[in-house]
Design an enzyme around this catalytic site. Structure first.
Site, mmCIF file in Angstrom:
data_model
loop_
_atom_site.group_PDB
_atom_site.id
_atom_site.type_symbol
_atom_site.label_atom_id
_atom_site.label_comp_id
_atom_site.label_asym_id
_atom_site.label_seq_id
_atom_site.Cartn_x
_atom_site.Cartn_y
_atom_site.Cartn_z
ATOM 1 N N PHE A 16 0.809 -1.292 -0.175
ATOM 2 C CA PHE A 16 -0.150 -0.052 -0.131
ATOM 3 C C PHE A 16 0.719 1.175 0.012
ATOM 4 C CE2 PHE A 16 -3.167 -3.089 1.663
ATOM 5 C CZ PHE A 16 -4.018 -2.851 0.891
ATOM 6 N N GLY A 17 2.069 1.131 0.734
ATOM 7 C CA GLY A 17 2.775 2.435 0.867
ATOM 8 C C GLY A 17 3.417 2.918 -0.379
ATOM 9 N N GLU A 178 -10.652 -13.249 12.239
ATOM 10 C CA GLU A 178 -11.267 -13.491 10.705
ATOM 11 C C GLU A 178 -11.180 -14.968 10.630
ATOM 12 O OE1 GLU A 178 -9.116 -10.502 8.744
ATOM 13 O OE2 GLU A 178 -10.800 -9.029 9.146
#
Lengths: 452, 452
Positions: A16-17, A178
């Site tokens: 993401f970065g 999850e």
């Protein structure tokens, strides 16, 4: 490699970065080389769905060149597939796969994190973690083969080894919660009626957490809600349980009893590791090369503007960085290892490179917390949303799940994937099916690597 | 294992033949044990789409237990994941993974085929074939990494090694023609504009065929059409080209020139094998155990009713069988190795078991040929359709491609997959994208196997 007229920035890592930084830098006219050891950007928040056979790998990942096809068209971006094994800060170059050198004027390091077994690296073979698509396929194979093995053994021996149908998840952060929730759903619903000699419903799913509560990053009330929801799904939650050993037949843990701490044994042929995270090994190489400081998780301590102390031309972002920000009350707080933080750091690092090139002072990173989300099974979740001026809103249950669904679909890369994932989910939700229950026959041959 | 009241049939292999036989036998009230070494049924005609990153693995495969969930509910079907390593015909049992024995009263062997390198097994490492999902992932990785390697080398060395961007496909049957067509499409359309240092359009795709024409099973006119269509896509077709050596830098082949046969060298770092097929190794074990006869491709010669000579309780079907049928003119013809033939054999073998249990004579297998199809790139195909009483209809181009699309979607397992695959295709067709361009980071750990 760089055009002489444009400063050359090397970005290492397309999580993401790195992706966000690359986009901003190309837009600002820089010559950029992006290096990643894989050919795809991965939407890691949904990786547990691949591990539990709910989604196929292409649903949550995209070829980097395709994700960045607009930036490619600018003629200012080079994408190279390979692993950066070292940074030579003295001569300003990175070393790819141990032998190829690429020079830079600015460098952004965004190689992320891997799992940490707290010094017990031998646990890795018995308890895979979940960071890459290869990890997800490994976990998927173990889970599906556990049921097959139980059926085979039951057909042959006439009885079921309970360890075959026991699944232990270590660590009750969002990923552990999850995973445990979906595993319980698979045993109770997805596989119902599909075996002759075993009852998948009899499978045990145990979630072990060293701390006093699940989802410790959330408010206590939400932790309690999440734990109740997990129990309703059939997950056995053990808080305050310290894992002390893992082998191929199960694990040992220590937990407070009536008469002080006691050692327990949990027989389980499938163990999943969702407990520890450590920064990517490039941090250690950087510490040796530049005398920078690492925190206990191996993350690089950075200046407020995300640059490396003594090396303004190097920025470290995302899970590789131990960055600090200032909260609404003006207090210094650590930046959490979540994808919105990585994206924001990517934008700040890119903007600071632009400022330095324009002779302006850099700006400190300021993390904006929009909240946190964790989902639990098929229609429940917990959510904390930070509202400007109104403060923090906590909610749970179906509204939080719908909010989670919306947020995750919104941020999935690319319109097409989003619609296909929504289709998969809608089908899975109403049918209780999971369409990716495929074990690949034999491990494919080792990749020859891009440079050999 | 069998209920005492119902005859117990073991079916080995869950391809098209084994799946069809299992369904018929359960419906007819038999106790059935189905053994397969993988956990999924594979729609092999679309496997080339997984290899070329057009479809994800779950789009063309389904967990066997899920595909057979209705049969599971009958309470008469046991599915075991494992590899049948031997048949002990004397005591009527199969051996799974070398040590577990499962008895039978009737046995159907449907373990299919694998690739054959005509005695050159060392070619396998350089030129993977396409039979399993693992094969498809291997080919996908090689193709995608070839472009990445070329870009890396061009960025470092400044020029492109033509062998990096040369793809050789050996064998111009339907699979070879489909692979070559898609590879040309990927180079010319899908990857366009996504590389900085190389031009994917400059990639060479060479299709080598030992025989005089491509798609030899079709009429000559259709072969010519297919070859013209391949040329239009940019594929170099070399017919009459005998491959004599394959190594990691390319291949050697012999081909007739003006002055007799000449040896040629084709430098290509990616070679795909679509030439030879051999029956599964279980055939050899069976030949040793029962003194049955194999043909040159290792297939088992069977009686007209598909039973093994001297062992009426064993049937061999699909690509493992060298079966013969009678054509419309009453002549004996070999049954081709295609999926409709395997399905028909599965139904005949199941019906003959029912007849034997009822004391009736078995019936000979009669292959009904509905025609043949092969697709070439994104909107062309060749088709031969056998029409009752009207004879044979040959057509090509877009009508054949639409017919191919309809037939393949119709026969895909399960409504859901069909819609998702159609969605994927519609998107890919109009956007030229291929959504599964994902290389898994590192090979997952070896599966522990269901019985260990």
């Amino acid at each position: 490699m760089a055009s002489p007229s444009r400063p050359h920035v090397v970005v290492v890592g397309c999580g993401f970065g790195g992706l966000e930084a690359t986009r901003a830098l190309v837009r600002d006219g820089f010559e950029v080389t992006l290096v990643d050891r894989s050919n795809h950007h991965l939407f890691q928040p949904l990786l547990y769905q691949v591990a539990t056979a709910g989604l196929s790998a292409p649903s949550i990942s995209g070829a980097i060149r395709h994700v960045l096809r607009r930036e490619m068209r600018s003629g200012r971006l080079t994408v190279l597939m390979g692993e950066v094994t070292a940074v030579d800060a003295a001569v300003r170059c990175v070393v790819i796969d141990g032998h190829e050198r690429v020079g830079y004027e600015h460098l952004i390091l965004a190689t992320g994190a891997t799992h940490s077994y707290f010094g017990h690296d031998d646990w890795a073979a018995h308890a895979p973690g979940l960071k890459t698509l290869a990890d997800a396929f490994d976990i998927r194979r173990r889970v599906l083969l556990a049921f097959e093995r139980a059926e085979r053994n039951a057909a042959q021996a006439g009885d079921v080894d309970p360890a075959d149908l026991s699944f232990a998840v270590v660590g009750a952060g969002p990923t552990g919660v999850e995973m445990a929730g979906v595993l319980a759903e698979i045993a109770r619903h997805t596989l119902r009626g599909e075996y002759r000699r075993i009852d998948p419903h009899s499978a045990r799913v145990v979630l072990l957490e060293g701390g006093p509560r699940v989802l410790a990053a959330f408010a206590e009330r939400l932790s309690a809600r999440a734990q109740a929801q997990l129990a309703a799904l059939g997950v056995e939650v053990l808080t305050g349980a310290q894992v002390t050993a893992i082998d191929d037949a199960g694990l040992d843990y220590r937990r407070a009893g009536d008469n002080g701490d006691r050692e327990h044994r949990l027989p389980a042929h499938t163990v999943i590791w969702a407990a520890g995270v450590a920064a990517s090994p490039l941090g250690r190489q950087l510490a040796q090369a530049t005398a920078c400081t690492l925190d206990r998780a191996g993350r690089v301590l950075v200046e407020p503007d995300l640059s490396l102390p003594g090396h303004a031309e190097i920025s470290v972002i995302g899970d590789l960085a131990a960055a600090r920000s200032v909260d609404a009350r003006g207090e210094s707080v650590p930046v959490p290892g979540v994808s919105p933080a990585a994206k924001q750091m990517g934008r700040t690092a890119a903007a600071n490179i632009r400022r330095r090139e324009q002779g302006e002072p850099t700006k400190p990173f300021r993390y904006i917390d929009y909240g946190s989300l964790a989902t639990i099974g098929r229609s429940s979740a917990v959510a904390t949303v930070e509202l400007p001026r109104l403060g923090r809103l906590n909610f749970s249950g179906l509204p939080a799940w719908l909010f989670w669904l919306f947020v995750h679909l919104y941020f999935l890369i690319g319109f097409r994937n989003r619609m296909l994932v929504l289709g998969d989910w809608a089908w899975a939700y109403f049918s209780f099916e999971r369409r990716a229950r495929i074990v690949i026959e034999s491990p494919p041959a080792a990749p020859s690597g891009p440079a050999t």
